[in-house]
Design a protein around this motif. Structure first.
Motif, PDB file in Angstrom:
ATOM      1  N   ARG A 107      12.890  12.764   2.790  1.00  0.00           N
ATOM      2  CA  ARG A 107      12.359  14.078   2.381  1.00  0.00           C
ATOM      3  C   ARG A 107      10.967  14.313   2.997  1.00  0.00           C
ATOM      4  O   ARG A 107      10.138  15.013   2.435  1.00  0.00           O
ATOM      5  CB  ARG A 107      12.302  14.145   0.843  1.00  0.00           C
ATOM      6  N   HIS A 108      10.761  13.715   4.133  1.00  0.00           N
ATOM      7  CA  HIS A 108       9.548  13.950   4.939  1.00  0.00           C
ATOM      8  C   HIS A 108       8.274  13.495   4.237  1.00  0.00           C
ATOM      9  O   HIS A 108       7.222  14.109   4.392  1.00  0.00           O
ATOM     10  CB  HIS A 108       9.439  15.434   5.333  1.00  0.00           C
ATOM     11  N   ASN A 109       8.362  12.454   3.487  1.00  0.00           N
ATOM     12  CA  ASN A 109       7.164  11.855   2.881  1.00  0.00           C
ATOM     13  C   ASN A 109       6.780  10.601   3.670  1.00  0.00           C
ATOM     14  O   ASN A 109       7.646   9.905   4.220  1.00  0.00           O
ATOM     15  CB  ASN A 109       7.426  11.478   1.422  1.00  0.00           C
ATOM     16  N   GLU A 110       5.491  10.330   3.699  1.00  0.00           N
ATOM     17  CA  GLU A 110       5.013   9.096   4.315  1.00  0.00           C
ATOM     18  C   GLU A 110       4.895   8.080   3.184  1.00  0.00           C
ATOM     19  O   GLU A 110       4.144   8.292   2.223  1.00  0.00           O
ATOM     20  CB  GLU A 110       3.647   9.358   4.951  1.00  0.00           C
ATOM     21  N   VAL A 111       5.630   7.009   3.292  1.00  0.00           N
ATOM     22  CA  VAL A 111       5.710   6.063   2.167  1.00  0.00           C
ATOM     23  C   VAL A 111       5.295   4.671   2.627  1.00  0.00           C
ATOM     24  O   VAL A 111       5.819   4.170   3.627  1.00  0.00           O
ATOM     25  CB  VAL A 111       7.158   6.004   1.606  1.00  0.00           C
ATOM     26  N   TRP A 112       4.374   4.066   1.901  1.00  0.00           N
ATOM     27  CA  TRP A 112       3.887   2.739   2.291  1.00  0.00           C
ATOM     28  C   TRP A 112       3.967   1.748   1.135  1.00  0.00           C
ATOM     29  O   TRP A 112       3.475   2.019   0.049  1.00  0.00           O
ATOM     30  CB  TRP A 112       2.434   2.821   2.781  1.00  0.00           C
ATOM     31  N   GLU A 113       4.574   0.617   1.425  1.00  0.00           N
ATOM     32  CA  GLU A 113       4.522  -0.505   0.488  1.00  0.00           C
ATOM     33  C   GLU A 113       3.107  -1.085   0.555  1.00  0.00           C
ATOM     34  O   GLU A 113       2.565  -1.236   1.661  1.00  0.00           O
ATOM     35  CB  GLU A 113       5.531  -1.596   0.876  1.00  0.00           C
ATOM     36  N   ARG A 148       1.033  -6.737  14.282  1.00  0.00           N
ATOM     37  CA  ARG A 148       0.579  -6.282  15.591  1.00  0.00           C
ATOM     38  C   ARG A 148       0.975  -4.822  15.847  1.00  0.00           C
ATOM     39  O   ARG A 148       0.321  -4.092  16.601  1.00  0.00           O
ATOM     40  CB  ARG A 148       1.178  -7.202  16.671  1.00  0.00           C
ATOM     41  N   LYS A 149       2.056  -4.407  15.174  1.00  0.00           N
ATOM     42  CA  LYS A 149       2.510  -3.016  15.341  1.00  0.00           C
ATOM     43  C   LYS A 149       1.460  -2.016  14.862  1.00  0.00           C
ATOM     44  O   LYS A 149       1.397  -0.898  15.342  1.00  0.00           O
ATOM     45  CB  LYS A 149       3.796  -2.785  14.536  1.00  0.00           C
ATOM     46  N   ILE A 150       0.633  -2.434  13.874  1.00  0.00           N
ATOM     47  CA  ILE A 150      -0.364  -1.500  13.365  1.00  0.00           C
ATOM     48  C   ILE A 150      -1.782  -1.903  13.786  1.00  0.00           C
ATOM     49  O   ILE A 150      -2.729  -1.150  13.592  1.00  0.00           O
ATOM     50  CB  ILE A 150      -0.294  -1.366  11.813  1.00  0.00           C
ATOM     51  N   LEU A 171      -4.055  -0.210   4.979  1.00  0.00           N
ATOM     52  CA  LEU A 171      -3.656   0.387   3.695  1.00  0.00           C
ATOM     53  C   LEU A 171      -4.784   1.223   3.079  1.00  0.00           C
ATOM     54  O   LEU A 171      -4.517   2.223   2.399  1.00  0.00           O
ATOM     55  CB  LEU A 171      -3.190  -0.698   2.720  1.00  0.00           C
ATOM     56  N   MET A 172      -6.034   0.806   3.321  1.00  0.00           N
ATOM     57  CA  MET A 172      -7.155   1.587   2.768  1.00  0.00           C
ATOM     58  C   MET A 172      -7.104   3.034   3.262  1.00  0.00           C
ATOM     59  O   MET A 172      -7.399   3.969   2.522  1.00  0.00           O
ATOM     60  CB  MET A 172      -8.493   0.947   3.151  1.00  0.00           C
ATOM     61  N   THR A 173      -6.671   3.203   4.503  1.00  0.00           N
ATOM     62  CA  THR A 173      -6.605   4.569   5.048  1.00  0.00           C
ATOM     63  C   THR A 173      -5.496   5.363   4.350  1.00  0.00           C
ATOM     64  O   THR A 173      -5.544   6.592   4.310  1.00  0.00           O
ATOM     65  CB  THR A 173      -6.334   4.562   6.571  1.00  0.00           C
ATOM     66  N   LYS A 174      -4.525   4.691   3.839  1.00  0.00           N
ATOM     67  CA  LYS A 174      -3.419   5.364   3.139  1.00  0.00           C
ATOM     68  C   LYS A 174      -3.771   5.632   1.675  1.00  0.00           C
ATOM     69  O   LYS A 174      -3.420   6.669   1.118  1.00  0.00           O
ATOM     70  CB  LYS A 174      -2.138   4.525   3.228  1.00  0.00           C
ATOM     71  N   TYR A 175      -4.449   4.655   1.060  1.00  0.00           N
ATOM     72  CA  TYR A 175      -4.822   4.835  -0.358  1.00  0.00           C
ATOM     73  C   TYR A 175      -5.638   6.122  -0.544  1.00  0.00           C
ATOM     74  O   TYR A 175      -5.408   6.879  -1.468  1.00  0.00           O
ATOM     75  CB  TYR A 175      -5.691   3.664  -0.842  1.00  0.00           C
TER      76      TYR A 175
END
Lengths: 379, 300
Positions: A107-113, A148-150, A171-175
């Motif tokens: 549904r076009h959301n950016e989702v991060w574990e 390495r991907k990120i 993750l800080m940039t996502k929080y």
């Protein structure tokens, strides 16, 4: 180091760690015995406890939902989240069970574990190996390759500390921009509508406080009568997972609030303005009414039984199908409850170690014997 | 796991097992002369009120391990009479395995006889217990076959049973639970008196003895009182982490069974080079990977 060597080392480590914890904190065993009794009260009367819990969540200004199945749960969560949002996930087995991350992404959301292990699984497009340590089968080199991907500065020679720092930075940039935080719940207190969560990394604490919407999705089996029982459950879970005391125990009771002005409790304050609890049935209610299966609902998902299981120690995540986040002896029971899949039970060698190490004293071999039998009826 | 393979194999095993047991009281065609050789050598009385019950476990352990290999053939043979005549010729334990089982069973019988007089044996008429049905989850067939076995024992006038292995002991315990199997039974280790033995070993527990029949300490105490030195490591030999020899999954997946056995042997060898077991299946599964002895080979 291959899987068998790795898991042998980890199992011995867990055994020593748990034994040491139980020696140092003998009250854990008493708490576990009491918790079993309290959880059984709920299982014997599950629908009543679901009603009480939902009522008390609403009383706190939260929103409570009962999802009958996976589809139902996805729809409820999907409507709350909406589209084009940033979502931070804490490791939640119920969300895995219903395929929530993939659904929200569709549904076009950016989702991060945000749990480190689960994050490694996510970016490797893998599947969790263990209920408490999802990336248990990944070596430092595997983790470096994934991260390495990120962060191109990470390579196979990077130290564990560097890998962890790279993930933290990402993750800080996502929080900071997350709209929604999604967590599970180690326990849900019926008497107060509060949820309890246990962790060590700090990610759950952030996920539950920084985004303005907090969704907790968890099974109805996580309901316990009181907040005291909920605290007991997180302590027992942490101890038998081999980490005690846990670094953080979080309690969330409704949306953020304050009573600083004239002692009047108002909401929201700094944290989330909305709190949603999605209680997932997905076979649990039926299981609670089945005398051969209901003991499985006592499981607190500490994952200790995995380590004593010969089949898990050989097959690892290849044992129980990737339709289920639950593996090992726990997974044989829970994959049957949630997917009606009896076949992994066929490989049970009835070693009985799972029963010996289970803090809830679940007669796991007996439950699995029943599942084997149900499978054989469909041959 | 390969679910299709599991379903196919389970279906085949169930039909072959059930047919053989209901017609001949054995899980597959076997050479009964070899199975009773141990008793003939000792002139054990035929039948009687109190019997020693081998359930073919020591005699056929190596064949049980290879069950997976035979089942497709047995299943395709169809008619049970053909199956019996052909099967007993090609499913045979090696001479070495036969001799070993003869020595073990004779030793157990001698130890039992010291504390109990006139213990008999049913020789070729002895029925297999039905362990495989129970352990593979075929509970309806297990109960039906269990009733047949109970009736058979009653007709033979059996009033007390002495078991020699964990699988049979556990099976009788479950028959008691499921169909009220009311003939008293006990395992030989629980009844033999003072015995002598020697050697230094790491114990590989039978899952059934240690975690289902509450005999974790019983077996250890018997070994130690006989003079055997046991080396322990709680992470390898502790009650909750005792693992498995791989035997029970053998009928469904021989490779998986062997991988478990190899891993278990590696762990045991990290504690001590010589391994002690108290179950014929544990013996045959671990034997390719470590030095192993059965309890009944080191006490007398």
């Amino acid at each position: 180091m291959n899987w068998v060597e790795l898991i042998s080392m980890v199992s011995a480590g867990n055994y020593n760690e748990v034994e040491s914890i139980l020696r140092e904190y003998p009250y854990i065993v008493e708490i576990a015995d009491h918790l079993r009794e309290e959880k059984m009260k709920v299982i014997e009367n599950l629908s009543t406890y679901v009603d009480i819990t939902m009522r008390n969540v609403e009383k706190l200004g939260g929103h409570a939902y009962l999802a009958k199945n996976k589809d139902d749960a996805r729809k409820i969560a999907g409507e709350i989240v909406g589209e084009n949002k940033t979502v931070v996930f804490s490791k939640t087995n119920a969300a895995y069970e219903v395929g929530l991350r993939e659904y929200l992404e569709s549904r076009h959301n950016e989702v991060w574990e945000t749990d480190l292990g689960e994050y490694l699984v996510q970016i490797s497009k893998g599947w969790p190996t263990h209920i408490v340590a999802p990336a248990l089968d990944m070596t430092r080199e595997d983790a470096a390759k994934a991260v390495r991907k990120i962060d191109p500065s990470i390579n196979e020679n990077s130290r564990v500390e560097d890998i962890v720092a790279a993930v933290r930075k990402f993750l800080m940039t996502k929080y900071v921009k997350a709209d929604v935080g999604i967590t599970g719940a180690n326990a849900v207190a019926a008497d107060s509508g509060a949820i309890a969560l246990v962790e060590n990394e700090g990610n759950i604490r952030i996920d539950t406080v920084m985004p303005q919407v907090h969704i907790s999705i968890t099974g109805i089996d996580k309901i316990v009568p009181t907040l005291r029982d909920a605290m007991d459950e997180v302590m027992v879970q942490a101890a038998y997972a081999g980490i005690y005391p846990p670094t953080y125990i979080n309690v969330t009771a409704g949306p953020s609030s304050t009573a600083d002005i004239e002692l009047k409790r108002v909401s929201p304050a700094t944290g989330p303005k909305d709190f949603h609890l999605i209680l997932l049935d997905d076979g649990r209610m039926d299981a609670s009414q089945n005398p051969d299966l209901k003991e499985a609902l006592l499981c607190i998902k500490c994952g200790r039984c995995y380590f004593s299981c010969p089949i898990y120690r050989i097959l690892g995540k290849d044992w129980v199908s990737t339709k289920s986040p639950y593996n090992g002896p726990t997974g044989v029971m829970w994959n049957y409850i949630t997917n009606k899949d009896p076949w992994p039970a066929s490989y049970c060698v009835h070693s009985g170690g799972c029963k010996e190490v289970c803090p809830m004293k679940i007669n796991i071999p007996e439950v699995i014997k029943y599942i084997k039998y149900m499978g054989s009826k469909n041959l | 796991m390969d679910e299709d393979r599991v379903k196919k194999q389970e279906g085949l095993i169930r039909s072959v097992l059930y047919k053989n047991l209901m017609e001949d009281y054995t899980p597959f065609p076997l050479d009964k002369k070899l199975a009773v050789k141990w008793a003939a050598g000792l002139n054990v009385p035929r039948g009687g009120r109190v019997i020693i019950y081998t359930s073919y476990m020591y005699q056929m352990a190596s064949v049980f391990k290879s069950y997976e290999k035979y089942v497709p053939t047995l299943g395709s043979l169809g008619k049970s009479r053909i199956l019996a005549s052909i099967g007993s010729r090609f499913i045979k334990p090696s001479d070495e395995d036969v001799e070993r089982s003869v020595k073990i069973l004779q030793n157990i019988y001698r130890m039992v006889s010291r504390v109990k007089a006139d213990v008999g044996y049913l020789y070729e008429e002895e029925p297999y217990s039905g362990s495989l049905l129970y352990e593979l989850g075929f509970l309806d067939e297990f109960k039906e076959y269990g009733r047949k076995v109970l009736q058979f024992f009653r007709e033979k006038g059996v009033e007390e049973i002495i078991t020699v292995d964990p699988h049979t002991t556990n099976t009788l315990a479950n028959l008691k639970r499921y169909i009220n199997f009311d003939i008293p039974f006990k395992n030989y280790i629980t009844m033999i008196g003072t015995v002598k033995g020697g050697g230094k070993f790491v114990m590989h527990d039978s899952c059934l003895y240690s975690r289902f029949l509450d005999m974790y300490d019983t077996v250890r105490d018997k070994a130690k009182s006989a003079g055997i030195e046991l080396v322990e490591d709680p992470t390898v030999t502790g009650k909750g982490v005792g693992f498995c020899c791989g035997g029970p999954v053998g009928p469904l997946n021989d490779e998986l069974s062997n991988n478990i056995a190899r891993a278990r042997a590696t762990a045991l060898k990290s504690v001590y080079e010589n391994v002690l077991v108290a179950c014929p299946l544990c013996y045959v599964n671990l034997e390719p990977y470590c030095n192993v002895k059965d309890l009944a080979e080191v006490i007398e």
